[in-house]
Design an enzyme around this catalytic site. Structure first.
Site, PDB file in Angstrom:
ATOM      1  N   LYS A  66      28.390  32.738  46.181  1.00  0.00           N
ATOM      2  CA  LYS A  66      27.655  31.937  47.145  1.00  0.00           C
ATOM      3  C   LYS A  66      26.381  32.658  47.604  1.00  0.00           C
ATOM      4  O   LYS A  66      25.502  32.874  46.806  1.00  0.00           O
ATOM      5  CB  LYS A  66      28.589  31.569  48.300  1.00  0.00           C
ATOM      6  CG  LYS A  66      29.997  31.081  47.835  1.00  0.00           C
ATOM      7  CD  LYS A  66      29.984  29.780  47.082  1.00  0.00           C
ATOM      8  CE  LYS A  66      31.302  29.425  46.396  1.00  0.00           C
ATOM      9  NZ  LYS A  66      32.487  29.463  47.205  1.00  0.00           N
ATOM     10  N   ASP A 117      37.487  35.989  55.575  1.00  0.00           N
ATOM     11  CA  ASP A 117      36.643  35.486  54.494  1.00  0.00           C
ATOM     12  C   ASP A 117      35.245  35.319  55.080  1.00  0.00           C
ATOM     13  O   ASP A 117      34.991  34.426  55.893  1.00  0.00           O
ATOM     14  CB  ASP A 117      37.201  34.160  53.974  1.00  0.00           C
ATOM     15  CG  ASP A 117      36.414  33.622  52.778  1.00  0.00           C
ATOM     16  OD1 ASP A 117      35.218  33.949  52.667  1.00  0.00           O
ATOM     17  OD2 ASP A 117      37.000  32.866  51.986  1.00  0.00           O
ATOM     18  N   ARG A 171      37.431  48.266  32.205  1.00  0.00           N
ATOM     19  CA  ARG A 171      38.284  47.532  33.143  1.00  0.00           C
ATOM     20  C   ARG A 171      38.492  48.391  34.385  1.00  0.00           C
ATOM     21  O   ARG A 171      38.498  47.914  35.518  1.00  0.00           O
ATOM     22  CB  ARG A 171      39.634  47.151  32.506  1.00  0.00           C
ATOM     23  CG  ARG A 171      40.624  46.608  33.545  1.00  0.00           C
ATOM     24  CD  ARG A 171      41.817  45.848  32.984  1.00  0.00           C
ATOM     25  NE  ARG A 171      42.330  46.352  31.745  1.00  0.00           N
ATOM     26  CZ  ARG A 171      43.006  47.494  31.576  1.00  0.00           C
ATOM     27  NH1 ARG A 171      43.264  48.280  32.610  1.00  0.00           N
ATOM     28  NH2 ARG A 171      43.425  47.843  30.390  1.00  0.00           N
TER      29      ARG A 171
HETATM   30  C1  LIG Z   1      33.884  29.418  47.047  1.00  0.00           C
HETATM   31  C2  LIG Z   1      34.737  30.030  48.080  1.00  0.00           C
HETATM   32  C3  LIG Z   1      35.835  30.824  47.731  1.00  0.00           C
HETATM   33  C4  LIG Z   1      36.272  31.005  46.286  1.00  0.00           C
HETATM   34  O1  LIG Z   1      35.391  31.779  45.530  1.00  0.00           O
HETATM   35  P1  LIG Z   1      35.141  31.572  43.959  1.00  0.00           P
HETATM   36  O2  LIG Z   1      34.071  32.551  43.669  1.00  0.00           O
HETATM   37  O3  LIG Z   1      34.749  30.145  43.739  1.00  0.00           O
HETATM   38  O4  LIG Z   1      36.425  31.886  43.257  1.00  0.00           O
HETATM   39  C5  LIG Z   1      36.560  31.420  48.746  1.00  0.00           C
HETATM   40  N1  LIG Z   1      36.236  31.233  50.051  1.00  0.00           N
HETATM   41  C6  LIG Z   1      35.189  30.473  50.424  1.00  0.00           C
HETATM   42  C7  LIG Z   1      34.878  30.314  51.887  1.00  0.00           C
HETATM   43  C8  LIG Z   1      34.408  29.838  49.462  1.00  0.00           C
HETATM   44  O5  LIG Z   1      33.387  29.062  49.855  1.00  0.00           O
END
Ligand SMILES: *Cc1c(COP(=O)(O)O)cnc(C)c1O
Length: 390
Positions: free
Chosen positions: A207, A182, A58
């Site tokens: 992604k 982000d 962890r």
């Molecule tokens: C998918 C996504 C998230 C969340 O991520 P997860 O891996 O699904 O928890 C956050 N920000 C953006 C822009 C996303 O496309």
């Protein structure tokens, strides 16, 4: 290992070289070229508290360390922390806030980020406000008192709006706030927010970084030692860590990020050209278009316009719903950024949680994650679906 010192592998090298080598080196005991999946929870100690840097998975795991060092290198971050999902990464950042400290979120953002801030942190005493971050001057006018964190996406999900990272970060800093970017849509290949003044960069590695729709993960990078210490503390204390297999898959994906992104960008440009001429499409949203309101800023802060394309269906919600079931290669599914093309209706799918909020999306909006298949097949597939609904 002979004379070769791999510790600093990738330092000073180009992006594609770092994508393959940073944080990774041939295994010292076997010479294995690929970082092994250290499927292990605990580690032998030579004496009480004497070990090789790993005592419990962890806290740290060698496959995770490789991923953290690799992504930190790509984002130009001194410190990197991997999490079990993008939302777990977002949660780790938000835990640094004390009750009363406010979050400003862009008024176009991922539905899950909105849900976490409004549904969990709001009730726990963290106030939040939604603002149009594409207009820094308007943000100055309407700056909410007590803001500690400005949370921005660029390009935004799903509207593909562009936020001037340097301008918003400077504005936040002048008011004693931190700026989080982000960077999921752009990836560090196209945009590096820390170099533009952001304090923290966050990813859903699910992604483009993973890139193959086979793993869920998150990452936060920073150059601020104090913020990093807090993130490491949350990562170890709350324990939302990715397992070694997931770290391996993400590392494997990242190695081809530069070549995939080039192809995503090229394919998206061709899809945009087709959409722009089709009567079933009222408006195309993509920062590479010269008449996109954020085009100039995007051209300045990104090295390509990305593989995400959204558009408004001329026939409204019904046409949009119909369209997303008529494609063959664009699979109707949530998520984005993988090799295969996806299509979705954000209002009813990824962004359903924003209904009735300032982040609510147009119900005629369709979002595409343009994959890396042959462009002729993608264009024909989508054109056929559009013809069917016009
Ligand atoms: C998918 C996504 C998230 C969340 O991520 P997860 O891996 O699904 O928890 C956050 N920000 C953006 C822009 C996303 O496309």
């Amino acid at each position: 290992m002979g004379e070769t010192d791999y510790a600093d592998r990738g330092r000073g090298a180009g992006f594609a070289t770092r994508a393959i080598h940073a944080g990774q080196h041939p295994d010292e005991s076997t010479g294995a070229v690929t970082t092994p999946i250290y499927q292990v929870s605990t580690y032998a100690q030579q004496a009480v508290g004497v070990h090789k840097g790993y005592d419990y998975s962890r806290t740290a795991n060698p496959t995770r360390t490789a991923l953290e060092q690799n992504l930190a290198s790509l984002e130009g971050a001194d410190l990197g922390y991997a999490f079990s999902s993008g939302m777990a990464a977002a949660d780790a950042i938000l835990r640094s806030l004390s009750p009363g400290e406010r979050v400003v979120l862009g008024d176009d953002a991922y539905g899950g980020t909105f849900r976490l801030i409004s549904g969990i942190y709001g009730p726990a005493g963290i106030p939040w406000s939604a603002r149009d971050l594409t207009d820094p001057e308007a943000l100055v006018e309407s700056w909410p008192e007590g803001t500690r964190l400005v949370w921005l996406e660029t390009p935004t999900n799903p509207g593909l709006n562009i936020v001037d990272i340097a301008a918003v970060a400077e504005l936040a800093h002048e008011r004693g706030a931190l700026c989080v970017v982000d960077n999921t849509f752009a990836t560090p290949y196209l945009q590096q927010p820390l170099a533009l003044g952001a304090d923290l960069v966050i990813h859903s590695t699910t992604k483009y970084l993973g890139g193959h729709s086979d793993v869920v993960g998150g990452f936060v990078g920073t150059n601020d030692a104090e913020l990093g210490e807090g993130l490491g503390f949350v990562q170890n204390s709350a324990g939302a860590v990715p397992g070694p297999q997931d770290c391996y898959l993400t590392l494997r994906g990242i190695k081809t990020l530069p070549v995939r992104m080039d192809r995503h960008c090229d394919n998206a440009a061709a899809i945009v050209a087709m959409l722009s001429d089709h009567p079933a499409v009222a408006r195309v949203l993509w920062p590479g278009l010269a008449d996109h309101p954020g085009h100039e800023v995007a051209a300045r802060q990104m090295s390509g316009f990305g593989g995400m394309v959204s558009f408004i269906a001329s026939g409204g919600r019904d046409a949009a719903f119909e369209l997303v079931t008529h494609t063959r290669y664009f699979t109707l599914a949530e998520s984005l950024g993988a090799v295969e093309s996806l299509i979705e209706h954000p209002g009813a799918m990824t962004h359903a949680s924003t209904e009735g909020s300032p982040l609510e999306v147009d119900d005629a909006l369709v979002r595409l994650s343009v994959g890396i298949e042959d462009i002729a097949d993608l264009t024909a597939d989508l054109r056929g679906a559009l013809d069917a609904v016009s």
